[in-house]
Motif scaffolding. Structure first.
Motif, PDB file in Angstrom:
ATOM      1  N   VAL A  33      20.020  18.250 -15.498  1.00 40.29           N
ATOM      2  CA  VAL A  33      21.332  17.791 -15.966  1.00 40.29           C
ATOM      3  C   VAL A  33      22.225  17.446 -14.771  1.00 40.29           C
ATOM      4  O   VAL A  33      22.979  16.458 -14.803  1.00 40.29           O
ATOM      5  CB  VAL A  33      21.995  18.850 -16.869  1.00 40.29           C
ATOM      6  N   SER A  34      22.145  18.241 -13.706  1.00 40.38           N
ATOM      7  CA  SER A  34      22.941  17.963 -12.509  1.00 40.38           C
ATOM      8  C   SER A  34      22.532  16.623 -11.893  1.00 40.38           C
ATOM      9  O   SER A  34      23.385  15.839 -11.451  1.00 40.38           O
ATOM     10  CB  SER A  34      22.765  19.081 -11.483  1.00 40.38           C
ATOM     11  N   PHE A  35      21.228  16.366 -11.850  1.00 43.85           N
ATOM     12  CA  PHE A  35      20.721  15.095 -11.312  1.00 43.85           C
ATOM     13  C   PHE A  35      21.230  13.925 -12.155  1.00 43.85           C
ATOM     14  O   PHE A  35      21.649  12.888 -11.616  1.00 43.85           O
ATOM     15  CB  PHE A  35      19.194  15.126 -11.289  1.00 43.85           C
ATOM     16  N   ILE A  36      21.217  14.095 -13.470  1.00 45.31           N
ATOM     17  CA  ILE A  36      21.739  13.060 -14.368  1.00 45.31           C
ATOM     18  C   ILE A  36      23.215  12.822 -14.102  1.00 45.31           C
ATOM     19  O   ILE A  36      23.693  11.666 -14.087  1.00 45.31           O
ATOM     20  CB  ILE A  36      21.517  13.467 -15.841  1.00 45.31           C
ATOM     21  N   GLU A  37      23.970  13.895 -13.860  1.00 51.18           N
ATOM     22  CA  GLU A  37      25.402  13.747 -13.601  1.00 51.18           C
ATOM     23  C   GLU A  37      25.665  13.000 -12.294  1.00 51.18           C
ATOM     24  O   GLU A  37      26.573  12.158 -12.225  1.00 51.18           O
ATOM     25  CB  GLU A  37      26.070  15.124 -13.570  1.00 51.18           C
ATOM     26  N   VAL A  38      24.910  13.306 -11.267  1.00 45.57           N
ATOM     27  CA  VAL A  38      25.075  12.602  -9.985  1.00 45.57           C
ATOM     28  C   VAL A  38      24.787  11.116 -10.164  1.00 45.57           C
ATOM     29  O   VAL A  38      25.541  10.259  -9.685  1.00 45.57           O
ATOM     30  CB  VAL A  38      24.168  13.211  -8.903  1.00 45.57           C
ATOM     31  N   LEU A  39      23.688  10.797 -10.859  1.00 45.42           N
ATOM     32  CA  LEU A  39      23.361   9.401 -11.123  1.00 45.42           C
ATOM     33  C   LEU A  39      24.440   8.732 -11.970  1.00 45.42           C
ATOM     34  O   LEU A  39      24.747   7.555 -11.779  1.00 45.42           O
ATOM     35  CB  LEU A  39      22.001   9.302 -11.829  1.00 45.42           C
ATOM     36  N   SER A  40      25.009   9.503 -12.887  1.00 40.95           N
ATOM     37  CA  SER A  40      26.075   8.948 -13.742  1.00 40.95           C
ATOM     38  C   SER A  40      27.310   8.589 -12.925  1.00 40.95           C
ATOM     39  O   SER A  40      27.959   7.566 -13.185  1.00 40.95           O
ATOM     40  CB  SER A  40      26.441   9.942 -14.842  1.00 40.95           C
ATOM     41  N   VAL A  41      27.637   9.406 -11.947  1.00 40.60           N
ATOM     42  CA  VAL A  41      28.772   9.101 -11.070  1.00 40.60           C
ATOM     43  C   VAL A  41      28.489   7.828 -10.269  1.00 40.60           C
ATOM     44  O   VAL A  41      29.347   6.948 -10.141  1.00 40.60           O
ATOM     45  CB  VAL A  41      29.071  10.283 -10.126  1.00 40.60           C
ATOM     46  N   LEU A  42      27.271   7.733  -9.722  1.00 44.04           N
ATOM     47  CA  LEU A  42      26.896   6.534  -8.974  1.00 44.04           C
ATOM     48  C   LEU A  42      26.915   5.303  -9.878  1.00 44.04           C
ATOM     49  O   LEU A  42      27.354   4.215  -9.469  1.00 44.04           O
ATOM     50  CB  LEU A  42      25.506   6.719  -8.355  1.00 44.04           C
ATOM     51  N   ALA A  43      26.433   5.470 -11.118  1.00 48.50           N
ATOM     52  CA  ALA A  43      26.446   4.354 -12.070  1.00 48.50           C
ATOM     53  C   ALA A  43      27.875   3.955 -12.418  1.00 48.50           C
ATOM     54  O   ALA A  43      28.172   2.760 -12.597  1.00 48.50           O
ATOM     55  CB  ALA A  43      25.676   4.738 -13.340  1.00 48.50           C
ATOM     56  N   PHE A  44      28.765   4.934 -12.510  1.00 46.97           N
ATOM     57  CA  PHE A  44      30.172   4.654 -12.802  1.00 46.97           C
ATOM     58  C   PHE A  44      30.795   3.807 -11.687  1.00 46.97           C
ATOM     59  O   PHE A  44      31.488   2.816 -11.946  1.00 46.97           O
ATOM     60  CB  PHE A  44      30.941   5.972 -12.958  1.00 46.97           C
ATOM     61  N   VAL A  45      30.515   4.181 -10.447  1.00 50.04           N
ATOM     62  CA  VAL A  45      31.022   3.421  -9.296  1.00 50.04           C
ATOM     63  C   VAL A  45      30.444   2.006  -9.313  1.00 50.04           C
ATOM     64  O   VAL A  45      31.162   1.016  -9.122  1.00 50.04           O
ATOM     65  CB  VAL A  45      30.672   4.131  -7.977  1.00 50.04           C
ATOM     66  N   ALA A  46      29.126   1.905  -9.556  1.00 51.76           N
ATOM     67  CA  ALA A  46      28.476   0.593  -9.590  1.00 51.76           C
ATOM     68  C   ALA A  46      29.038  -0.281 -10.707  1.00 51.76           C
ATOM     69  O   ALA A  46      29.222  -1.492 -10.534  1.00 51.76           O
ATOM     70  CB  ALA A  46      26.966   0.769  -9.765  1.00 51.76           C
ATOM     71  N   THR A  47      29.336   0.334 -11.841  1.00 54.23           N
ATOM     72  CA  THR A  47      29.881  -0.418 -12.975  1.00 54.23           C
ATOM     73  C   THR A  47      31.253  -0.993 -12.649  1.00 54.23           C
ATOM     74  O   THR A  47      31.552  -2.149 -12.976  1.00 54.23           O
ATOM     75  CB  THR A  47      29.984   0.493 -14.215  1.00 54.23           C
ATOM     76  N   LEU A  48      32.084  -0.199 -11.987  1.00 55.65           N
ATOM     77  CA  LEU A  48      33.394  -0.703 -11.569  1.00 55.65           C
ATOM     78  C   LEU A  48      33.257  -1.862 -10.581  1.00 55.65           C
ATOM     79  O   LEU A  48      34.001  -2.848 -10.647  1.00 55.65           O
ATOM     80  CB  LEU A  48      34.213   0.423 -10.942  1.00 55.65           C
ATOM     81  N   ILE A  49      32.280  -1.760  -9.691  1.00 56.51           N
ATOM     82  CA  ILE A  49      32.040  -2.839  -8.718  1.00 56.51           C
ATOM     83  C   ILE A  49      31.574  -4.098  -9.438  1.00 56.51           C
ATOM     84  O   ILE A  49      32.014  -5.213  -9.121  1.00 56.51           O
ATOM     85  CB  ILE A  49      31.012  -2.386  -7.663  1.00 56.51           C
ATOM     86  N   PHE A  50      30.688  -3.941 -10.421  1.00 54.58           N
ATOM     87  CA  PHE A  50      30.203  -5.096 -11.184  1.00 54.58           C
ATOM     88  C   PHE A  50      31.352  -5.778 -11.940  1.00 54.58           C
ATOM     89  O   PHE A  50      31.427  -7.000 -12.014  1.00 54.58           O
ATOM     90  CB  PHE A  50      29.105  -4.674 -12.157  1.00 54.58           C
ATOM     91  N   LEU A  51      32.228  -4.971 -12.525  1.00 54.42           N
ATOM     92  CA  LEU A  51      33.385  -5.541 -13.218  1.00 54.42           C
ATOM     93  C   LEU A  51      34.285  -6.310 -12.243  1.00 54.42           C
ATOM     94  O   LEU A  51      34.796  -7.391 -12.570  1.00 54.42           O
ATOM     95  CB  LEU A  51      34.189  -4.430 -13.895  1.00 54.42           C
ATOM     96  N   ALA A  52      34.456  -5.759 -11.054  1.00 52.43           N
ATOM     97  CA  ALA A  52      35.284  -6.427 -10.049  1.00 52.43           C
ATOM     98  C   ALA A  52      34.636  -7.729  -9.580  1.00 52.43           C
ATOM     99  O   ALA A  52      35.319  -8.748  -9.401  1.00 52.43           O
ATOM    100  CB  ALA A  52      35.508  -5.494  -8.856  1.00 52.43           C
TER     101      ALA A  52
END
Length: 473
Positions: free
Chosen positions: A109-128
């Protein structure tokens, strides 16, 4: 019990709707001409692992590739937690895997959360990149309207999914720390799950809430929101460019293995040419013979070309390397594939079916079907100007991250223009007539082809003079 019944109805209803859409798309792809793609199974699976799963061709541009990898990895690994949510929903449990996996559960679950944070950052970059930085390949004419909105919708859903994940885990962390979580067992001592991100985010966002029912409501909203976004996402895929998440794997498996510069040659055209030069020859009857030469509409393309259209990511890498597009011509390989998919979706929407001539006709009287049946891929969606601009350099095919063959569609449409409609530029017509009559692109017989050389003075001694010199020596 009510919780489980509601979940079962929601989950299996969503799965049933998705399978219905998949069956409908499969039937639509089957409208294409038969094409046998076999052999080299080991190499095909190697391509699936490297290109579809490993995203090998994406890493020609390292930054967007890395951002895409974060989203992709989070998508894959999150499915582990999704399996637990499905089991919990069906049998009414909560974090059923935790007692069995112990510390491994916390790690996953911790690994999933870390990846989720990275995905969140990547998603904001894609939107930008799409909306603020306005990367040029996302600003082309074919990306206006629905394609632009579609690209943003999936990013919004990704953010919403991540928010629900941390609502669920964060509120549960606070409840578990107080000994109130559903996951609390008789062996529980006051403490924390120890999830890498939620143990801090949960306390920061929800630690100040003292009411148990409010925390439980937040956790339930996160839990139900997670599964609902997944089901919405699943059923949104078939009408979205993000369908490539599923279609990339079979499309890469069935992609061409021979040299990309090799153009296909129709055996039926060869048979007709042979019969034209040999009047005693009769082409063999073939029940799978095309109704016409080249492609005018969907039924003239192969099923693989139709699968290509459903696999397109609309990333624009093909158009970004197209020399015709770069010099301002109307051709965009991405648009060619998108137009093919749009025509397929029009056929699906209005329930069109092919007649004996391979042309689409209304199937069951859907309103607007008559007008849609009058459309064709060539002319209504794709123009002659676009097709003539193609240099057949295959740069688009090489650049595609999911091995789409844009050139096959272009070549088949051009074949129809030339062989069926006799539509070509005047220069092309003159050249093809000369080839047919003289065996060469020039307007004089092959026997006279070297007459121009007779009046040229030799630059050195003639062969006879050389022979005499050698004999004398």
């Amino acid at each position: 019990m009510i919780h489980s019944i509601a979940f079962i109805l929601l989950f299996f209803g969503g799965i049933a709707l998705f399978l219905y859409q998949m069956a409908d798309i499969r039937k639509t792809i089957a409208l294409g001409r038969p094409e046998e793609i076999t052999g080299n199974t080991a190499e095909r699976w190697k391509n699936v692992v490297l290109v579809a799963f490993g995203q090998k061709k994406m890493f020609k541009e390292w930054f967007p590739a890395l951002m895409h990898f974060f989203v992709y990895a989070a998508f894959l690994i999150t499915q582990i937690e999704l399996v637990e949510i499905i089991v919990d929903g069906i049998i009414g449990s909560h974090r059923i895997a935790r007692p069995f996996l112990g510390g491994l559960y916390t790690f996953i679950v911790s690994f999933i959360e870390v990846l989720s944070v990275l995905a969140f950052v990547a998603t904001l970059i894609f939107l930008a990149r799409r909306n603020l930085l306005k990367v040029p390949r996302f600003q082309k004419p074919e990306m206006k309207g629905w394609p632009k909105l579609d690209g943003n919708i999936i990013l919004y859903l990704e953010i919403l999914l991540i928010v629900f994940i941390f609502m669920m885990n964060g509120a549960d962390e606070v409840l578990y720390n107080r000994g109130q979580s559903h996951a609390v067992g008789t062996e529980h001592q006051q403490g924390s799950f120890g999830f890498t991100v939620s143990q801090f985010v949960g306390q920061a966002l929800f630690g100040g809430i003292s009411d148990y029912h409010t925390l439980e409501l937040i956790e339930r909203i996160g839990w139900w929101g997670h599964i609902m976004v997944v089901l919405i996402f699943l059923n949104y895929l078939p009408i979205s460019k993000h369908f490539h998440i599923l279609m990339a794997f079979p499309n890469v498996f069935y992609s061409r293995l021979d040299a990309k510069g090799r153009l296909t040659s129709s055996k039926h055209i060869q048979e007709e040419v042979k019969a034209a030069f040999d009047f005693s020859y009769t082409p063999p009857e073939d029940p799978n013979a095309p109704k016409r030469f080249g492609a005018k509409d969907i039924t003239d393309l192969t099923w693989k070309s139709l699968m290509d259209s459903y696999t397109c990511t609309e990333c624009g890498r093909c158009s970004a390397v197209c020399p015709a597009n770069l010099t301002g011509k109307k051709l965009s390989p991405r648009k060619i594939v998108m137009d093919t998919r749009d025509r397929l979706e029009e056929i699906r929407k209005f329930k069109l079916v092919p007649n004996e001539e391979g042309l689409m006709i209304p199937g069951n009287g859907v309103e607007g079907a008559e007008e849609a049946a009058g459309h064709t891929l060539l002319g209504h969606y794709i123009s002659e100007e676009e097709l003539r601009a193609c240099t057949t350099c295959n740069a688009c095919v090489e650049a595609c991250p999911v091995n789409i063959d844009q050139l096959s569609i272009i070549v088949e449409l051009r074949r129809h223009l030339i062989l069926e409609d006799s539509s070509m530029p005047e220069e092309w017509a003159s050249m093809t007539n000369n080839i047919e009559n003289n065996g060469a692109p020039w307007a004089f017989p092959a026997a006279d082809r070297f007459n121009w050389s007779q009046d040229i003075e030799p630059l050195g001694p003639s062969n006879q003079e050389v022979d005499k010199t050698l004999d004398a020596s």
